[in-house]
Design a protein around this motif. Structure first.
Motif, PDB file in Angstrom:
ATOM      1  N   SER A  26      27.092  -6.039 -13.758  1.00 25.78           N
ATOM      2  CA  SER A  26      26.051  -5.160 -13.229  1.00 25.78           C
ATOM      3  C   SER A  26      24.812  -5.967 -12.879  1.00 25.78           C
ATOM      4  N   GLN A  32      18.502  -3.696  -9.063  1.00 22.96           N
ATOM      5  CA  GLN A  32      18.927  -2.361  -8.656  1.00 22.96           C
ATOM      6  C   GLN A  32      17.803  -1.645  -7.927  1.00 22.96           C
ATOM      7  N   ARG A 297      30.332  10.345  -9.536  1.00 27.96           N
ATOM      8  CA  ARG A 297      30.199   9.251 -10.484  1.00 27.96           C
ATOM      9  C   ARG A 297      30.265   7.938  -9.728  1.00 27.96           C
ATOM     10  N   SER A 300      30.626   2.342 -11.552  1.00 28.97           N
ATOM     11  CA  SER A 300      30.075   1.589 -12.667  1.00 28.97           C
ATOM     12  C   SER A 300      31.161   0.729 -13.305  1.00 28.97           C
ATOM     13  N   PRO A 333      28.493  -5.455  -6.139  1.00 33.80           N
ATOM     14  CA  PRO A 333      27.707  -4.631  -7.069  1.00 33.80           C
ATOM     15  C   PRO A 333      26.333  -4.252  -6.532  1.00 33.80           C
ATOM     16  N   TYR A 336      26.654  -1.322  -4.112  1.00 35.08           N
ATOM     17  CA  TYR A 336      26.810  -0.043  -4.807  1.00 35.08           C
ATOM     18  C   TYR A 336      25.459   0.429  -5.359  1.00 35.08           C
ATOM     19  N   ALA A 337      24.685  -0.494  -5.890  1.00 37.93           N
ATOM     20  CA  ALA A 337      23.370  -0.120  -6.421  1.00 37.93           C
ATOM     21  C   ALA A 337      22.470   0.424  -5.329  1.00 37.93           C
ATOM     22  N   THR A 340      24.071   4.146  -4.146  1.00 48.19           N
ATOM     23  CA  THR A 340      24.415   5.148  -5.139  1.00 48.19           C
ATOM     24  C   THR A 340      23.206   5.576  -5.942  1.00 48.19           C
ATOM     25  N   MET A 345      25.360   6.527 -11.847  1.00 47.87           N
ATOM     26  CA  MET A 345      25.995   5.234 -12.126  1.00 47.87           C
ATOM     27  C   MET A 345      26.245   5.129 -13.627  1.00 47.87           C
ATOM     28  N   VAL A 346      27.244   5.883 -14.098  1.00 46.67           N
ATOM     29  CA  VAL A 346      27.526   5.953 -15.539  1.00 46.67           C
ATOM     30  C   VAL A 346      28.970   5.544 -15.809  1.00 46.67           C
TER      31      VAL A 346
END
Length: 346
Positions: A26, A32, A297, A300, A333, A336-337, A340, A345-346
């Motif tokens: 992450s 992020q 979701r 993550s 990654p 996606y950050a 999303t 993001m869990v």
């Protein structure tokens, strides 16, 4: 591009066992935030978005939320209907679909078959998720409980979410996928034969389940409540996704907002089922009684690990012929950050 024959062959072949888990690294909180704020760098190259959906209908399509968001940008939305997830994945492999919604299983089979796809966003699950997916028999069947299923012909679409459902259901009673006789056929094609009593065991979901209920032609042996599935996904063609990250961001935002709206406006959702999917009102009522709107979701590390577990299991029991690494069907990654919402993001 893959041929239909090759994709369907993947659904029935198999070898030995392997276990692989992958956790995506992450970004830091600062990176992020930077990515989320850099929306101006997220490109949109296309002027046409081709969305795939399944025959049971799609609330995103019915509400026209993407059209409302994309029309001002000069982007047209085209909708392509498919019988089930495997067929949608074939359409994507043939470059006829850009983005589509499927269960946890079709993208695994597509990746095995060499399809160049990426995961876009997942779906939350709740303790009530799974009430609409069932393993059922006609009312006159001699089977009285799921534990009697050994040796039976079970009708479902290979490579669909039902494939994982039946595998895990069989494992729960000490059986394997080899203890049943699989008959692969899309749910919509099997419905009429089941209603006439010609199919001994049928795996189905709403609205087909609700239609059979209304006709008093179904008895449920087991639903998928409590199934350890990661849930469904929106999947994208890799080239399209990489060229249009700004569009992915819009799609995820609209899906996220639509889930919130639907959970607060269930009666409006039911009306859309009647008008858009042409369901009888009492059938739509049954469907809504089982439907959850848990929300999206993000991809993550936890969700990626869950999906890898499903892929590993399919290989270990010989359903797919080779092991796959889910990370090969992911975007970076930091991307996606950027696309999303942090809260999912869990």
């Amino acid at each position: 591009m893959i041929k239909r024959r090759r994709f369907l062959n993947v659904a029935g072949s198999g070898l030995g066992g392997f276990s692989l888990a992958y956790l995506l690294g992450s970004c830091s909180q600062q990176s992020q935030n930077n990515a989320a704020n850099s929306t101006s760098s997220l490109e949109i190259k296309t002027k046409v978005l081709r969305m795939g959906y399944q025959s049971a209908g799609d609330l995103v399509r019915n509400r026209k939320v993407l059209e409302k968001r994309l029309d001002p940008l000069g982007i047209k939305v085209e909708w392509l209907q498919f019988a089930q997830g495997p067929q949608l994945m074939e359409g994507m492999a043939a470059r006829r679909v850009d983005i589509g919604s499927v269960g946890e299983t079709p993208p695994i089979f597509a990746q095995v078959a060499g399809s160049n796809i990426v995961y876009v966003v997942g779906t939350q699950r709740t303790p009530n998720t799974g009430r609409s997916s069932v393993i059922a028999v006609p009312p006159e069947s001699r089977l009285t409980k799921f534990e009697e299923i050994k040796g039976q012909e079970v009708y479902f679409q290979k490579g669909s979410a039902s494939h994982y459902f039946i595998l895990r259901a069989l494992q729960s009673i000490g059986l394997t996928i080899k203890d049943i006789k699989i008959k692969s056929i899309p749910t919509i094609e099997a419905r009429a034969a089941f209603l006439e009593g010609q199919i001994p065991v049928w795996m189905t979901n709403d609205p087909h389940y609700a239609i059979a209920e209304k006709m008093n032609r179904i008895r449920v042996l087991k639903d998928s409540v409590g199934l350890d599935s990661p849930g469904s996904y929106y999947i994208g063609d890799r080239q399209f996704a990489e060229e249009n990250p700004g569009l992915l961001k819009i799609i995820i935002e609209e899906l996220h907002a639509l889930d919130k709206w639907a959970s607060l406006n269930r009666n409006e959702v039911k009306k859309l089922m009647v008008t858009e999917q042409k369901l009888d009102e009492d059938v739509a009522e049954r469907v809504m009684s089982r439907r959850t709107f848990a929300g999206r979701r993000g991809l993550s590390p936890a969700l990626i690990a869950e999906q890898q577990r499903v892929a590993d299991l399919f290989f270990e029991v010989g359903v797919i012929p080779k092991k796959i690494d889910i990370k090969q069907a992911l975007l970076p990654p930091d991307l996606y950050a950027a696309i999303t919402p942090a809260e999912i993001m869990v």
